[in-house]
Write a protein that holds these residues in place. Sequence first.
Motif, PDB file in Angstrom:
ATOM      1  N   LEU A 269      39.478  52.869  39.947  1.00  0.00           N
ATOM      2  CA  LEU A 269      38.149  52.651  40.519  1.00  0.00           C
ATOM      3  C   LEU A 269      37.288  51.760  39.631  1.00  0.00           C
ATOM      4  N   ASP A 270      37.263  52.053  38.335  1.00  0.00           N
ATOM      5  CA  ASP A 270      36.364  51.319  37.449  1.00  0.00           C
ATOM      6  C   ASP A 270      36.757  49.851  37.332  1.00  0.00           C
ATOM      7  N   LEU A 271      38.044  49.581  37.305  1.00  0.00           N
ATOM      8  CA  LEU A 271      38.478  48.190  37.229  1.00  0.00           C
ATOM      9  C   LEU A 271      38.151  47.436  38.520  1.00  0.00           C
ATOM     10  N   ILE A 272      38.358  48.085  39.646  1.00  0.00           N
ATOM     11  CA  ILE A 272      38.014  47.434  40.919  1.00  0.00           C
ATOM     12  C   ILE A 272      36.504  47.207  41.002  1.00  0.00           C
ATOM     13  N   TRP A 273      35.737  48.177  40.553  1.00  0.00           N
ATOM     14  CA  TRP A 273      34.278  48.044  40.568  1.00  0.00           C
ATOM     15  C   TRP A 273      33.838  46.892  39.663  1.00  0.00           C
ATOM     16  N   TYR A 274      34.483  46.780  38.503  1.00  0.00           N
ATOM     17  CA  TYR A 274      34.192  45.656  37.615  1.00  0.00           C
ATOM     18  C   TYR A 274      34.468  44.329  38.333  1.00  0.00           C
ATOM     19  N   GLY A 275      35.582  44.292  39.053  1.00  0.00           N
ATOM     20  CA  GLY A 275      35.901  43.083  39.812  1.00  0.00           C
ATOM     21  C   GLY A 275      34.846  42.769  40.853  1.00  0.00           C
ATOM     22  N   LEU A 276      34.353  43.811  41.532  1.00  0.00           N
ATOM     23  CA  LEU A 276      33.302  43.616  42.523  1.00  0.00           C
ATOM     24  C   LEU A 276      32.025  43.092  41.875  1.00  0.00           C
ATOM     25  N   ASN A 277      31.640  43.688  40.758  1.00  0.00           N
ATOM     26  CA  ASN A 277      30.409  43.276  40.078  1.00  0.00           C
ATOM     27  C   ASN A 277      30.481  41.841  39.582  1.00  0.00           C
ATOM     28  N   ASP A 278      31.692  41.393  39.246  1.00  0.00           N
ATOM     29  CA  ASP A 278      31.858  40.028  38.727  1.00  0.00           C
ATOM     30  C   ASP A 278      32.306  39.048  39.811  1.00  0.00           C
ATOM     31  N   SER A 279      32.236  39.491  41.073  1.00  0.00           N
ATOM     32  CA  SER A 279      32.575  38.631  42.222  1.00  0.00           C
ATOM     33  C   SER A 279      33.984  38.043  42.114  1.00  0.00           C
ATOM     34  N   ILE A 280      34.903  38.870  41.624  1.00  0.00           N
ATOM     35  CA  ILE A 280      36.302  38.435  41.504  1.00  0.00           C
ATOM     36  C   ILE A 280      36.992  38.662  42.843  1.00  0.00           C
ATOM     37  N   PRO A 281      37.680  37.673  43.375  1.00  0.00           N
ATOM     38  CA  PRO A 281      38.352  37.831  44.677  1.00  0.00           C
ATOM     39  C   PRO A 281      39.291  39.031  44.670  1.00  0.00           C
ATOM     40  N   SER A 282      39.363  39.696  45.797  1.00  0.00           N
ATOM     41  CA  SER A 282      40.159  40.906  45.888  1.00  0.00           C
ATOM     42  C   SER A 282      41.639  40.656  45.634  1.00  0.00           C
ATOM     43  N   ASP A 283      42.151  39.491  45.993  1.00  0.00           N
ATOM     44  CA  ASP A 283      43.575  39.233  45.769  1.00  0.00           C
ATOM     45  C   ASP A 283      43.899  39.101  44.289  1.00  0.00           C
TER      46      ASP A 283
END
Length: 322
Positions: A269-283
């Motif tokens: 969860l935390d890594l995915i959330w970090y990706g969301l916060n940094d606008s990193i593409p889901s793929d």
Amino acid sequence: MEFNRDCLKIDARAECIRLEELIKKQIMGKLKRGGAVVGISGGIDSSVVAALCVRALGKDRVLGLIMPENDSSPDSQRLAEELARGLGIDYIVEDITPALDGFGCYRRRDEAIKRLVPEFGPDYKAKITIASKPLESDSINFFKLIVEAPDGSIISKRMPLNEYLQIVAASNFKQRTRMAMLYYHAERLNRAVVGTGNKDEHELGFFVKYGDGGADLKPISHLYKVQVCQLARFLKLPENITGRAPTTDTYSAEVTQTDFFFGVDFEILDLIWYGLNDSIPSDEVARALDLTAEQVDRVYKDIKQKQRTTEYLRLLPLEPEA
């Protein structure tokens, strides 16, 4: 920076030093209080905060408050007492069960449970779980009541809104009673109440307004859960605390925080959330975590929904416009 599994690694030593300085400055300087009162539950967050306060203020200026009630796991009190003794701080055990009885906490909760499971009684146990698991499917969020009968059988019911709200409202007496007790001891000792909530709890809404969300300072509210775990390892907290699965310790049947609210283990969860916060593409996130882009998108969606629906918890009281 390329997204990878190490994105949330921090310099735990440097962060502890920074937080220790901040705690001392805020309590002794800004708040002008003589020490700290920390509610310790035997969990990793409160243990980290208590340890930081000891390092910042000295053990004689930190009081640990242990507040069990009728539904608490005995392990919580045992681990909290072991932590306090290990840190060398004074601690007080305050059984809040009588206060909760006075509020009608258990009676009001059980009224709602019995509307769904009429046979529910003193020998039964119950918990609430969240049905949606974003990594598994794109399902609608709803909650289930899980009742454990004395003979070991399990009864599961999808919760109507009214029953869900009443059970949660009644259960929230627990966190609000603990907050009142923390402030009693803080005020009699001229100390500050130090909150123990992390970023996941604060920003996704896993706290009770004017309950465990009530504090004078919140030193780890900026840290993801996995980062709090890094501080715990640096602080050399006991393994029986650092290795314990985070639970709500609110319902008579034990339920993890993942099953009750978050729906995804913190390591993912935390890594995915970090990706969301940094606008990193889901793929890109998916490749690093061995997931599919669809799974990551579902977690992105779930995080946004939790933030949106719990925003009122983080708002200050509304006042008339000037």
